[in-house]
Write a protein that holds these residues in place. Structure first.
Motif, PDB file in Angstrom:
ATOM      1  N   ILE A   7      -0.290  29.602   4.721  1.00  0.00           N
ATOM      2  CA  ILE A   7       0.445  28.332   4.723  1.00  0.00           C
ATOM      3  C   ILE A   7       1.181  28.166   6.055  1.00  0.00           C
ATOM      4  O   ILE A   7       1.196  27.072   6.643  1.00  0.00           O
ATOM      5  N   HIS A   8       1.770  29.240   6.539  1.00  0.00           N
ATOM      6  CA  HIS A   8       2.467  29.228   7.826  1.00  0.00           C
ATOM      7  C   HIS A   8       1.513  28.823   8.960  1.00  0.00           C
ATOM      8  O   HIS A   8       1.828  27.957   9.782  1.00  0.00           O
ATOM      9  N   LEU A   9       0.348  29.432   8.978  1.00  0.00           N
ATOM     10  CA  LEU A   9      -0.631  29.132  10.030  1.00  0.00           C
ATOM     11  C   LEU A   9      -1.146  27.697   9.935  1.00  0.00           C
ATOM     12  O   LEU A   9      -1.361  27.036  10.960  1.00  0.00           O
ATOM     13  N   LEU A  10      -1.322  27.189   8.720  1.00  0.00           N
ATOM     14  CA  LEU A  10      -1.742  25.790   8.555  1.00  0.00           C
ATOM     15  C   LEU A  10      -0.656  24.837   9.050  1.00  0.00           C
ATOM     16  O   LEU A  10      -0.960  23.817   9.681  1.00  0.00           O
ATOM     17  N   ILE A  65       1.550  25.502  11.395  1.00  0.00           N
ATOM     18  CA  ILE A  65       1.524  25.598  12.861  1.00  0.00           C
ATOM     19  C   ILE A  65       0.363  24.771  13.418  1.00  0.00           C
ATOM     20  O   ILE A  65       0.533  24.033  14.390  1.00  0.00           O
ATOM     21  N   ALA A  66      -0.793  24.890  12.809  1.00  0.00           N
ATOM     22  CA  ALA A  66      -1.966  24.155  13.289  1.00  0.00           C
ATOM     23  C   ALA A  66      -1.724  22.646  13.226  1.00  0.00           C
ATOM     24  O   ALA A  66      -2.050  21.916  14.176  1.00  0.00           O
ATOM     25  N   LEU A  67      -1.153  22.177  12.129  1.00  0.00           N
ATOM     26  CA  LEU A  67      -0.877  20.745  11.986  1.00  0.00           C
ATOM     27  C   LEU A  67       0.156  20.283  13.010  1.00  0.00           C
ATOM     28  O   LEU A  67      -0.039  19.268  13.688  1.00  0.00           O
ATOM     29  N   ALA A  68       1.241  21.030  13.148  1.00  0.00           N
ATOM     30  CA  ALA A  68       2.299  20.643  14.084  1.00  0.00           C
ATOM     31  C   ALA A  68       1.811  20.712  15.533  1.00  0.00           C
ATOM     32  O   ALA A  68       2.022  19.777  16.313  1.00  0.00           O
ATOM     33  N   PHE A  69       1.164  21.804  15.896  1.00  0.00           N
ATOM     34  CA  PHE A  69       0.695  21.951  17.269  1.00  0.00           C
ATOM     35  C   PHE A  69      -0.393  20.933  17.595  1.00  0.00           C
ATOM     36  O   PHE A  69      -0.387  20.329  18.671  1.00  0.00           O
ATOM     37  N   GLY A  70      -1.302  20.728  16.668  1.00  0.00           N
ATOM     38  CA  GLY A  70      -2.383  19.771  16.906  1.00  0.00           C
ATOM     39  C   GLY A  70      -1.875  18.358  17.138  1.00  0.00           C
ATOM     40  O   GLY A  70      -2.288  17.672  18.084  1.00  0.00           O
ATOM     41  N   LEU A  76       2.285  27.006  23.133  1.00  0.00           N
ATOM     42  CA  LEU A  76       1.353  28.121  23.330  1.00  0.00           C
ATOM     43  C   LEU A  76       2.092  29.451  23.445  1.00  0.00           C
ATOM     44  O   LEU A  76       1.679  30.445  22.839  1.00  0.00           O
ATOM     45  N   ALA A  77       3.184  29.472  24.192  1.00  0.00           N
ATOM     46  CA  ALA A  77       3.962  30.706  24.340  1.00  0.00           C
ATOM     47  C   ALA A  77       4.547  31.143  23.001  1.00  0.00           C
ATOM     48  O   ALA A  77       4.561  32.338  22.687  1.00  0.00           O
ATOM     49  N   THR A  78       4.991  30.193  22.193  1.00  0.00           N
ATOM     50  CA  THR A  78       5.547  30.507  20.873  1.00  0.00           C
ATOM     51  C   THR A  78       4.468  31.091  19.966  1.00  0.00           C
ATOM     52  O   THR A  78       4.705  32.082  19.257  1.00  0.00           O
ATOM     53  N   ILE A  79       3.292  30.497  19.994  1.00  0.00           N
ATOM     54  CA  ILE A  79       2.180  30.988  19.173  1.00  0.00           C
ATOM     55  C   ILE A  79       1.765  32.395  19.619  1.00  0.00           C
ATOM     56  O   ILE A  79       1.547  33.284  18.793  1.00  0.00           O
TER      57      ILE A  79
END
Length: 156
Positions: free
Chosen positions: A36-39, A41-46, A144-147
């Protein structure tokens, strides 16, 4: 031999029933929360990247920055909320280990800077305040640095 000392709030958090419950839970629960965390991140970053690239001058030039900001805002904020809430839950799961990790503290600083800057940029773009190109580029790089820091936490 070095002795790790933690702020009182960290010690308290490690002793909460939430931390104990998570530590005693089935490993699949941790995996589910991580997913859920990774999803999030993907939504926010995208969605952030769509706006950042438009403000830098790459892509979606037919649409105004204000229009793009208006369209991506609910998704960006939802993804950021999911990532922050699930990230906090993961932090509580092993708070003493994370707090002792210098990469985690780096990620935390990057996350705070990126979140504040991202919200400022979103508001500025929505009101056609003509945000600076370097700010949008810096936000994308901070994402990117945060990820990368988040990924390094598990490796160090």
């Amino acid at each position: 031999m070095s002795v790790h000392t933690h702020p009182a709030v960290i010690e308290w958090l490690a002793q909460t029933s939430v931390a104990h419950t998570f530590n005693e839970a089935d490993p699949w629960i941790f995996a589910a929360v991580m997913s859920i965390h990774l999803l999030g991140i993907a939504l926010a970053f995208g969605t952030s990247l769509i706006l950042d690239l438009r403000l830098v001058g790459i892509g979606l030039r037919a649409s105004s920055a204000a229009s793009i900001a208006q369209n991506v805002q609910p998704y960006l904020l939802a993804g950021l909320s999911v990532a922050l809430l699930s990230g906090f839950w993961l932090f509580v799961a092993d708070v003493l280990k994370f707090w002792a990790n210098p990469v985690f503290k780096t990620k935390l600083v990057l996350l705070i800077v990126m979140t504040v800057a991202q919200i400022w940029l979103l508001r500025s773009a929505k009101h056609d305040a003509a945000p600076a190109r370097p700010v949008a580029a810096l936000i994308a790089l901070t994402w990117l640095a945060t990820i990368i820091a988040g990924r390094l936490i598990g490796l160090l």
